[in-house]
Write an enzyme that holds these catalytic residues in place. Structure first.
Site, PDB file in Angstrom:
ATOM      1  N   CYS A   1       0.870  -1.181   0.000  1.00 25.30           N
ATOM      2  CA  CYS A   1       0.000   0.000   0.000  1.00 25.30           C
ATOM      3  C   CYS A   1       0.905   1.229   0.000  1.00 25.30           C
ATOM      4  O   CYS A   1       2.041   1.155  -0.454  1.00 25.30           O
ATOM      5  CB  CYS A   1      -1.003  -0.015   1.159  1.00 25.30           C
ATOM      6  SG  CYS A   1      -0.312   0.204   2.803  1.00 25.30           S
TER       7      CYS A   1
ATOM      8  N   ARG B   1      -3.550  -0.628   5.348  1.00 23.92           N
ATOM      9  CA  ARG B   1      -4.105  -1.663   4.479  1.00 23.92           C
ATOM     10  C   ARG B   1      -3.193  -2.860   4.247  1.00 23.92           C
ATOM     11  O   ARG B   1      -3.612  -4.011   4.438  1.00 23.92           O
ATOM     12  CB  ARG B   1      -4.495  -1.047   3.128  1.00 23.92           C
ATOM     13  CG  ARG B   1      -5.624  -0.056   3.223  1.00 23.92           C
ATOM     14  CD  ARG B   1      -5.822   0.709   1.922  1.00 23.92           C
ATOM     15  NE  ARG B   1      -4.708   1.635   1.679  1.00 23.92           N
ATOM     16  CZ  ARG B   1      -4.543   2.345   0.576  1.00 23.92           C
ATOM     17  NH1 ARG B   1      -5.408   2.226  -0.415  1.00 23.92           N
ATOM     18  NH2 ARG B   1      -3.526   3.175   0.445  1.00 23.92           N
TER      19      ARG B   1
ATOM     20  N   ASP C   1     -14.215 -20.069 -13.880  1.00 22.24           N
ATOM     21  CA  ASP C   1     -14.857 -21.374 -13.808  1.00 22.24           C
ATOM     22  C   ASP C   1     -14.035 -22.240 -12.855  1.00 22.24           C
ATOM     23  O   ASP C   1     -12.822 -22.396 -13.044  1.00 22.24           O
ATOM     24  CB  ASP C   1     -14.879 -22.001 -15.206  1.00 22.24           C
ATOM     25  CG  ASP C   1     -15.612 -23.332 -15.249  1.00 22.24           C
ATOM     26  OD1 ASP C   1     -15.403 -24.168 -14.348  1.00 22.24           O
ATOM     27  OD2 ASP C   1     -16.382 -23.531 -16.201  1.00 22.24           O
TER      28      ASP C   1
END
Length: 196
Positions: free
Chosen positions: A8, A14, A118
């Site tokens: 970050c 963060r 998928d």
């Protein structure tokens, strides 16, 4: 041993939170998770970031022990997965180490791509004798989905808001964006576990 790196700006909100949560979620896995900032300077995490770490399951003492670091090219050389907290960090990483573009994502971008993938394709991509090789295949597949998966309506949806110097509500918003993405990253890394 899989190596993951979070980036970050200041390395006090963060990215250390992301690293600590990943370490906790992958505690029984051979993984090293570290962090640094594009403008990091030696400092502790902010009190509110520490509070979030404890609230969301960081390992005991992890937040207290953190000291910010400045990002260098050397830190990224061996990393298997690099997570920017925002697009500006992904860009800085790509400029610092162009060879790592395929394994560099914003944390929310990786989560978005993994959720859109998928499951059978992810399983097929996770081929190889060890976790590093299997993760490399998964990340190559997820990187190939950039531009094929519908992007967010607003590109900022791939970013985690920076809460530094802002209200507790902003820290909570930042965590609401970061924590589900970290959980999805942990799921992706688990897919690389041999013998699953």
């Amino acid at each position: 041993m899989i190596e993951i790196f979070a980036v970050c700006t200041g390395n006090i909100c963060r990215s250390p939170l992301a690293a600590q949560l990943l370490r906790a979620r992958l505690a029984d896995y051979p993984v090293v998770v570290e962090s640094a900032g594009t403008r990091g300077r030696p400092a502790a995490m902010t009190p509110d970031a520490k509070r979030l770490a404890e609230m969301h399951g960081a390992l005991p003492g992890d937040a207290e022990e953190h000291r910010a670091r400045y990002l260098t090219e050397r830190m990224l050389a061996s990393q298997d997965l690099i997570l920017g907290m925002a697009r500006e960090h992904r860009r800085a990483i790509a400029e610092l180490v162009p060879a790592k573009v395929q394994v560099t994502f914003t944390v929310r971008e990786l989560a978005r791509l993994a959720q859109a993938a998928d499951p059978l394709d992810l399983e097929a991509a996770a081929q190889g004798p060890d976790a590093k090789t299997r993760l490399r295949g998964i990340l190559r597949h997820l990187s190939s989905l950039r531009g094929r998966v519908t992007p967010p309506r607003d590109a900022a949806e791939d970013d985690v808001v920076d809460p530094f110097g802002r209200s507790w509500n902003t820290y909570q918003l930042s965590a609401a964006q970061l924590v589900p993405a970290v959980d999805e990253v942990a799921r992706v890394v688990e897919l690389a576990r041999p013998g699953r």
